[in-house]
Enzyme design. Structure first.
Site, PDB file in Angstrom:
ATOM      1  N   CYS A   1      -2.103   3.544   6.135  1.00  0.00           N
ATOM      2  CA  CYS A   1      -1.647   2.669   7.219  1.00  0.00           C
ATOM      3  C   CYS A   1      -2.431   2.885   8.508  1.00  0.00           C
ATOM      4  CB  CYS A   1      -0.177   2.921   7.518  1.00  0.00           C
ATOM      5  SG  CYS A   1       0.954   2.632   6.154  1.00  0.00           S
TER       6      CYS A   1
ATOM      7  N   ASP B   1       0.803  -1.238   0.000  1.00  0.00           N
ATOM      8  CA  ASP B   1       0.000   0.000   0.000  1.00  0.00           C
ATOM      9  C   ASP B   1       0.830   1.279   0.000  1.00  0.00           C
ATOM     10  OD1 ASP B   1       0.808  -0.071   2.678  1.00  0.00           O
ATOM     11  OD2 ASP B   1      -1.185   0.346   3.486  1.00  0.00           O
TER      12      ASP B   1
END
Length: 372
Positions: free
Chosen positions: A362, A237
């Protein structure tokens, strides 16, 4: 910041070798029948809520704890303008967290160790019209951060709190390891999954088969990633993100930046995507998401995560980091606006969060469904 010699994610400017051999995309083996009706939706689909976690420990964040709490509170309040937000906090810290976030954020007393909700909250596939949660056995990123006993229990606690079924798996992983287009394709890094610190003795094919089973995906695209140079072993990501089936935004170093492990990982991912197709058999369109000029970044340190790819798509909005290089910030916002038309692009300053080795994505976890 962490009980580890490695930051959670380090942007290195010096040239270093990629810690994993280049690998191509995985083949498309048959999907287990039990997973045929299961589907992992894309982040741009409707959310019932977003989860964040309250940074709990001065032993992790030291003198930066007040600053990172302020940023998490600001991020929670900003997302709450668009959808329900649940902030997980240790019971003894819940009142202080509620005061910091205000009435638009729901604070739920669930013990946590740190703020990385993407990695500790369950991954939420849907099956037969119901949302369930896959518990990926959080292990402090392969034992690199201790203690992590509270974060290890977050997935079970969240599922119990909201009455959702728990899907068990033998895979040890984190939510930041996975990126899906909602149409059967999953992108992952080999460095963070086929790794003895998480899934010792398991082959890539075994892991792929289990991912297809528990997430309901049909095609897994494997990137080499970056092994051993940050606490996540190179989560996807911060590297590559879908904006639609077949469309990938790929992190790219700023022009003139010396090559390093991260830029080599991006080059390898580009090669994989150029020679792969999604679950629908169609080739990928790859769009560069160029990092800011390191010399123009304002308030971020050498160990900070400097990647626009760590954006978060919420209901009617997209949250993107703002780094202080006006040209690069505006370019990233324009690209995301083009990819997500009709959504408000919300730039967010996250220097304290980034210094801890993560970013907006995150720090957040989406749960699919209609907001209540």
């Amino acid at each position: 910041m962490f009980d580890s010699s490695l930051p959670r994610r380090t942007v290195l400017r010096a040239a270093t070798a990629v810690g994993a051999a280049a690998v191509g995309s995985a083949g498309c083996s048959p999907v287990p029948a039990a997973a045929a009706a299961r589907r992992l939706g894309a982040e741009w689909e409707s959310h019932a809520r977003t989860y964040l976690s309250w940074p709990a420990s001065k032993s992790i964040w030291a003198e930066d704890l007040p600053a990172v709490r302020e940023e998490i509170a600001s991020l929670a309040k900003a997302i709450a303008d668009f959808e329900p937000v649940v902030l997980l906090a240790r019971p003894e810290q819940a009142d202080a967290a509620q005061q910091a976030c205000g009435d638009t954020v729901e604070v739920v007393p669930i013990p946590v160790d740190d703020l990385w909700a993407r990695d500790t909250v369950p991954v939420f596939p849907e099956e037969a019209g119901k949302v369930a949660g896959v518990d990926f056995n959080f292990s402090g990123w392969g034992g690199k951060q201790n203690p992590h006993d509270k974060d290890n229990a977050v997935a079970r606690s969240v599922l119990s709190e909201y009455g959702l079924a728990r899907t068990e798996t033998w895979i040890t992983a984190e939510g930041g390891s996975f990126e899906t287009d909602g149409a059967g394709t999953l992108m992952v890094t080999e460095s963070s999954l086929v790794n003895d610190n998480r899934n010792k003795g398991r082959s890539r094919q075994e892991i792929e088969d289990e991912l297809k089973k528990v997430l309901g995906v049909r095609k897994v695209i494997w990137f080499a990633g970056v092994r051993g140079e940050d606490i996540t072993d190179g989560h996807v990501d911060c590297l590559a993100r879908f904006t639609a089936p077949g469309v990938v935004l790929l992190d790219k170093a700023a022009p003139g930046t010396p090559a390093d492990s991260w830029s080599r990982a991006a080059d390898q991912a580009r090669s994989v995507l150029a020679n792969s197709a999604g679950a629908d058999g169609k080739p990928f369109e790859v769009i560069d998401l160029v990092q800011p000029d390191p010399d123009k970044v304002d308030g971020y340190g050498e160990d900070s995560v400097i990647s626009y790819a760590n954006f978060y798509v919420a209901n009617k909005s997209v949250f993107v980091p703002k780094f202080g290089d006006a040209t690069a910030d505006e370019r990233a916002q324009r690209i995301l606006g083009e990819q997500f038309p009709g959504r408000e692009i919300v730039p967010v300053e996250i220097s304290a969060i980034a210094a801890g080795g993560g970013g907006i994505h995150c720090s957040t976890r989406d749960q699919p469904g209609q907001p209540s």
